[in-house]
Design a protein around this motif. Sequence first.
Motif, PDB file in Angstrom:
ATOM      1  N   VAL A   1       0.784  -1.305   0.066  1.00  0.00           N
ATOM      2  CA  VAL A   1      -0.007   0.153   0.067  1.00  0.00           C
ATOM      3  C   VAL A   1       0.847   1.094  -0.050  1.00  0.00           C
ATOM      4  CG1 VAL A   1      -1.599   1.285   1.029  1.00  0.00           C
ATOM      5  CG2 VAL A   1      -1.880  -1.395   1.066  1.00  0.00           C
ATOM      6  N   CYS A   2       0.817   2.232  -1.065  1.00  0.00           N
ATOM      7  CA  CYS A   2       1.694   3.149  -0.986  1.00  0.00           C
ATOM      8  C   CYS A   2       0.930   4.504  -1.045  1.00  0.00           C
ATOM      9  CB  CYS A   2       2.358   3.030  -2.621  1.00  0.00           C
ATOM     10  SG  CYS A   2       3.175   1.345  -2.747  1.00  0.00           S
ATOM     11  N   GLY A   3       0.727   5.157  -2.337  1.00  0.00           N
ATOM     12  CA  GLY A   3       0.471   6.711  -2.306  1.00  0.00           C
ATOM     13  C   GLY A   3      -1.102   6.587  -1.635  1.00  0.00           C
ATOM     14  N   GLY A   4      -1.312   7.737  -0.699  1.00  0.00           N
ATOM     15  CA  GLY A   4      -2.807   8.042  -0.106  1.00  0.00           C
ATOM     16  C   GLY A   4      -3.090   7.191   0.719  1.00  0.00           C
ATOM     17  N   ARG A   5      -2.259   6.310   1.396  1.00  0.00           N
ATOM     18  CA  ARG A   5      -2.647   5.634   2.538  1.00  0.00           C
ATOM     19  C   ARG A   5      -3.350   6.309   3.675  1.00  0.00           C
ATOM     20  NH1 ARG A   5       1.034   3.552   6.624  1.00  0.00           N
ATOM     21  NH2 ARG A   5       2.929   4.430   5.254  1.00  0.00           N
ATOM     22  N   THR A   6      -2.613   6.976   4.306  1.00  0.00           N
ATOM     23  CA  THR A   6      -3.208   7.779   5.463  1.00  0.00           C
ATOM     24  C   THR A   6      -4.220   8.888   5.226  1.00  0.00           C
ATOM     25  OG1 THR A   6      -1.609   9.371   5.482  1.00  0.00           O
ATOM     26  CG2 THR A   6      -1.013   7.510   7.013  1.00  0.00           C
ATOM     27  N   THR A   7      -4.027   9.355   3.791  1.00  0.00           N
ATOM     28  CA  THR A   7      -5.054  10.366   3.495  1.00  0.00           C
ATOM     29  C   THR A   7      -6.590  10.100   3.469  1.00  0.00           C
ATOM     30  OG1 THR A   7      -3.365  11.570   2.319  1.00  0.00           O
ATOM     31  CG2 THR A   7      -5.479  12.274   1.679  1.00  0.00           C
TER      32      THR A   7
ATOM     33  N   MET B   1       4.767   1.389   1.355  1.00  0.00           N
ATOM     34  CA  MET B   1       5.759   2.761   1.371  1.00  0.00           C
ATOM     35  C   MET B   1       5.561   3.493   2.549  1.00  0.00           C
ATOM     36  SD  MET B   1       5.644   5.524  -1.681  1.00  0.00           S
ATOM     37  CE  MET B   1       6.030   4.187  -2.999  1.00  0.00           C
ATOM     38  N   THR B   2       6.995   3.744   2.842  1.00  0.00           N
ATOM     39  CA  THR B   2       6.902   4.668   3.985  1.00  0.00           C
ATOM     40  C   THR B   2       7.770   6.057   3.457  1.00  0.00           C
ATOM     41  OG1 THR B   2       7.525   4.981   6.260  1.00  0.00           O
ATOM     42  CG2 THR B   2       9.279   3.682   4.869  1.00  0.00           C
ATOM     43  N   GLY B   3       7.637   6.972   4.248  1.00  0.00           N
ATOM     44  CA  GLY B   3       8.434   8.424   3.811  1.00  0.00           C
ATOM     45  C   GLY B   3       7.485   9.119   2.866  1.00  0.00           C
ATOM     46  N   ASN B   4       8.061  10.212   2.182  1.00  0.00           N
ATOM     47  CA  ASN B   4       7.194  10.828   1.323  1.00  0.00           C
ATOM     48  C   ASN B   4       6.849  10.526  -0.335  1.00  0.00           C
ATOM     49  OD1 ASN B   4       7.260  13.035   2.927  1.00  0.00           O
ATOM     50  ND2 ASN B   4       8.873  13.916   2.472  1.00  0.00           N
ATOM     51  N   TYR B   5       5.746  10.600  -0.640  1.00  0.00           N
ATOM     52  CA  TYR B   5       5.452  10.182  -1.864  1.00  0.00           C
ATOM     53  C   TYR B   5       6.103  11.092  -3.068  1.00  0.00           C
ATOM     54  CZ  TYR B   5       1.901   8.259   0.952  1.00  0.00           C
ATOM     55  OH  TYR B   5       1.217   7.470   1.803  1.00  0.00           O
ATOM     56  N   LEU B   6       5.775  10.974  -4.380  1.00  0.00           N
ATOM     57  CA  LEU B   6       6.465  11.697  -5.343  1.00  0.00           C
ATOM     58  C   LEU B   6       6.210  13.364  -5.102  1.00  0.00           C
ATOM     59  CD1 LEU B   6       5.666   9.768  -8.519  1.00  0.00           C
ATOM     60  CD2 LEU B   6       7.864  10.218  -7.462  1.00  0.00           C
ATOM     61  N   THR B   7       4.833  13.806  -4.810  1.00  0.00           N
ATOM     62  CA  THR B   7       4.565  15.029  -4.554  1.00  0.00           C
ATOM     63  C   THR B   7       3.855  15.428  -3.388  1.00  0.00           C
ATOM     64  OG1 THR B   7       2.532  14.764  -6.062  1.00  0.00           O
ATOM     65  CG2 THR B   7       4.779  15.483  -7.216  1.00  0.00           C
ATOM     66  N   ALA B   8       3.740  14.391  -2.551  1.00  0.00           N
ATOM     67  CA  ALA B   8       2.900  14.648  -1.353  1.00  0.00           C
ATOM     68  C   ALA B   8       3.514  14.159  -0.164  1.00  0.00           C
ATOM     69  CB  ALA B   8       1.525  14.062  -1.247  1.00  0.00           C
ATOM     70  N   PRO B   9       3.485  14.541   0.999  1.00  0.00           N
ATOM     71  CA  PRO B   9       4.022  14.041   1.970  1.00  0.00           C
ATOM     72  C   PRO B   9       3.475  12.732   2.673  1.00  0.00           C
ATOM     73  CG  PRO B   9       2.710  15.730   2.750  1.00  0.00           C
ATOM     74  CD  PRO B   9       2.733  15.761   1.274  1.00  0.00           C
ATOM     75  N   GLY B  10       4.214  11.828   3.030  1.00  0.00           N
ATOM     76  CA  GLY B  10       3.796  10.430   3.716  1.00  0.00           C
ATOM     77  C   GLY B  10       4.047  10.462   4.976  1.00  0.00           C
ATOM     78  N   CYS B  11       4.270   9.017   5.601  1.00  0.00           N
ATOM     79  CA  CYS B  11       4.329   8.892   6.918  1.00  0.00           C
ATOM     80  C   CYS B  11       6.039   8.932   7.306  1.00  0.00           C
ATOM     81  CB  CYS B  11       3.999   7.598   7.264  1.00  0.00           C
ATOM     82  SG  CYS B  11       2.012   7.693   7.516  1.00  0.00           S
ATOM     83  N   GLU B  12       6.143   9.127   8.400  1.00  0.00           N
ATOM     84  CA  GLU B  12       7.562   9.305   8.971  1.00  0.00           C
ATOM     85  C   GLU B  12       7.963   7.545   9.200  1.00  0.00           C
ATOM     86  OE1 GLU B  12      10.263  11.308   9.442  1.00  0.00           O
ATOM     87  OE2 GLU B  12       8.842  12.876   8.939  1.00  0.00           O
ATOM     88  N   PRO B  13       8.943   6.970   8.700  1.00  0.00           N
ATOM     89  CA  PRO B  13       9.398   5.953   8.959  1.00  0.00           C
ATOM     90  C   PRO B  13       9.164   5.588  10.419  1.00  0.00           C
ATOM     91  CG  PRO B  13      11.100   6.725   7.046  1.00  0.00           C
ATOM     92  CD  PRO B  13      10.069   7.936   7.970  1.00  0.00           C
ATOM     93  N   SER B  14       9.820   6.107  11.172  1.00  0.00           N
ATOM     94  CA  SER B  14       9.724   5.820  12.752  1.00  0.00           C
ATOM     95  C   SER B  14       8.297   5.537  13.355  1.00  0.00           C
ATOM     96  CB  SER B  14      10.200   6.967  13.521  1.00  0.00           C
ATOM     97  OG  SER B  14       9.565   8.109  13.279  1.00  0.00           O
ATOM     98  N   ASP B  15       7.100   6.342  12.593  1.00  0.00           N
ATOM     99  CA  ASP B  15       5.986   6.048  13.121  1.00  0.00           C
ATOM    100  C   ASP B  15       5.547   4.887  12.424  1.00  0.00           C
ATOM    101  OD1 ASP B  15       5.667   8.371  14.475  1.00  0.00           O
ATOM    102  OD2 ASP B  15       5.102   9.550  12.635  1.00  0.00           O
ATOM    103  N   ASP B  16       5.954   4.375  11.090  1.00  0.00           N
ATOM    104  CA  ASP B  16       5.437   3.107  10.449  1.00  0.00           C
ATOM    105  C   ASP B  16       6.096   1.953  11.136  1.00  0.00           C
ATOM    106  OD1 ASP B  16       3.654   3.936   8.585  1.00  0.00           O
ATOM    107  OD2 ASP B  16       5.260   4.496   7.141  1.00  0.00           O
ATOM    108  N   HIS B  17       7.353   2.173  11.490  1.00  0.00           N
ATOM    109  CA  HIS B  17       7.902   1.119  12.174  1.00  0.00           C
ATOM    110  C   HIS B  17       7.201   0.890  13.583  1.00  0.00           C
ATOM    111  CE1 HIS B  17      11.527  -0.197  10.197  1.00  0.00           C
ATOM    112  NE2 HIS B  17      11.605   0.870   9.820  1.00  0.00           N
ATOM    113  N   ARG B  18       6.741   2.016  14.381  1.00  0.00           N
ATOM    114  CA  ARG B  18       6.118   1.828  15.731  1.00  0.00           C
ATOM    115  C   ARG B  18       4.719   1.004  15.545  1.00  0.00           C
ATOM    116  NH1 ARG B  18       5.604   6.793  16.417  1.00  0.00           N
ATOM    117  NH2 ARG B  18       7.761   6.931  17.429  1.00  0.00           N
ATOM    118  N   MET B  19       4.015   1.497  14.461  1.00  0.00           N
ATOM    119  CA  MET B  19       2.808   0.774  14.188  1.00  0.00           C
ATOM    120  C   MET B  19       3.002  -0.690  13.669  1.00  0.00           C
ATOM    121  SD  MET B  19       0.110   1.456  10.921  1.00  0.00           S
ATOM    122  CE  MET B  19       1.404   0.913   9.680  1.00  0.00           C
TER     123      MET B  19
END
Length: 326
Positions: A275-281, A299-317
Motif C-alpha cells: 500500500v503506497c500513495g494515499g494510505r493515510t489520506t 511505502m514509508t516516507g514521502n510520496y512523489l509530490t505529497a508528504p507521507g508517514c515518517e518511517p519511525s511512525d510506521d515502524h512503531r505501528m
Amino acid sequence: MAVNKQQCLDIAAAIIDGNPPDDETYNELARMPEQDVFAMLPGANAVREHFFGQRVHLCCILNAKSGKCAEDCAFCAQSVYAKTNVPVYPLMDGQAIQKGEQYATANRIHRFSVVTSGGRLSEKAVGRLAGAIADLPKQDLRFCASLGTLGSSDFEVLKQAGITRYHHNLETAESHFEKICTSHTYADRVKTITEAKKAGMAVCAGGIFGIGESDAQVLELGVALRRLDVDAVPVNFLIPVAGTRLEKTPGISALRCLKIIALLRYLLFDKPILVCGGRTTNLGCYHDRVFQAGASGIMTGNYLTAPGCEPSDDHRMIHELGLIAK
C-alpha cells in the motif's frame, strides 16, 4: 447471492490448499458492498499470513527528476497539462541519490526506488543514473527504478548496476484507461512490463484507485496483473491535487480502500501487495487495517509530490500490531 464471512473464510482455505476459486466467485467478491468489507478481512488476513507470515516489507522512493512530464495522466501533478506548483528539476546527481540511499538504510527500509518524471528517461540519463546506483553499497537494501517506457538495452544497464526490480504501473483497467490517459496506451504499459521481464528483471506493477473505476474494473486490473505474473503489486489511492483533471473527484472511502486491498489479496494470493500513495489520506484511522485486509508491505516516507508517514511512525505501528518489519 452475497458472499458472507464464512464463505470468505472458505475461499481463503481453498486458496491456502492450492485451489483458488473460479471467475464467478471473484466476481461475487468484487460485487460485495463496501459496507460488508469486514466480512472479507479475516479470510484475506489468513491468506496473507499463509504466504508472508508476520513479515512486513517497507519501501521508499526518491523523486529524482520532477515535473514537466509530457504525458497527460489525469491524476498526476507533474504533467505539463496540470496547473500545479510541483517542484521542477532535472535528474539528480549521484550525491543526491546517495543521500536517498542513506535515508533508506538509516530508517531500516528494505527497498529504495529511484523515480523520474516523463514518458521515458533518455538512454544517456539511464546510464548516468545506473552509474550512480552502481556505486552504492549493496547489503541489506535492494534497489528499484521507475523511469518510464524503457527498452531491453536500458534494462540490461540497470541490471548491471544492481537494480533488481523495475516499477511500471498499469494504473487502471484497460477498459478505463483512455479516460485517464490519451498520450500513450494501455498496450504501451503492458509492453514495458513484458520487456522488463524478458530482460530478467522483477517487476512491480499495480495501479491507482479512486479515479472513477468500477468494482468490476478493479477486478479487471487484478486479473491483468495476474496474467502478466508481476512480482509485486503497489496499491495507490488518489490524493486529488488542485490543477489536475481529477481535482474534483470525490474521495474514496476507507472501507472501499480496504475492500480493494482484500479483493487483490484473494486474487493475487502469493504476490506482495504494497500500500503506497494515499494510505493515510484516504484510510485515516483505518490505515493500520491494511495488513488485516491482506497487504504485506507499505511505502514509508514521502510520496512523489505529497508528504507521507515518517518511517519511525510506521515502524512503531508495525511493532504495535505484532508484525515484523523484515
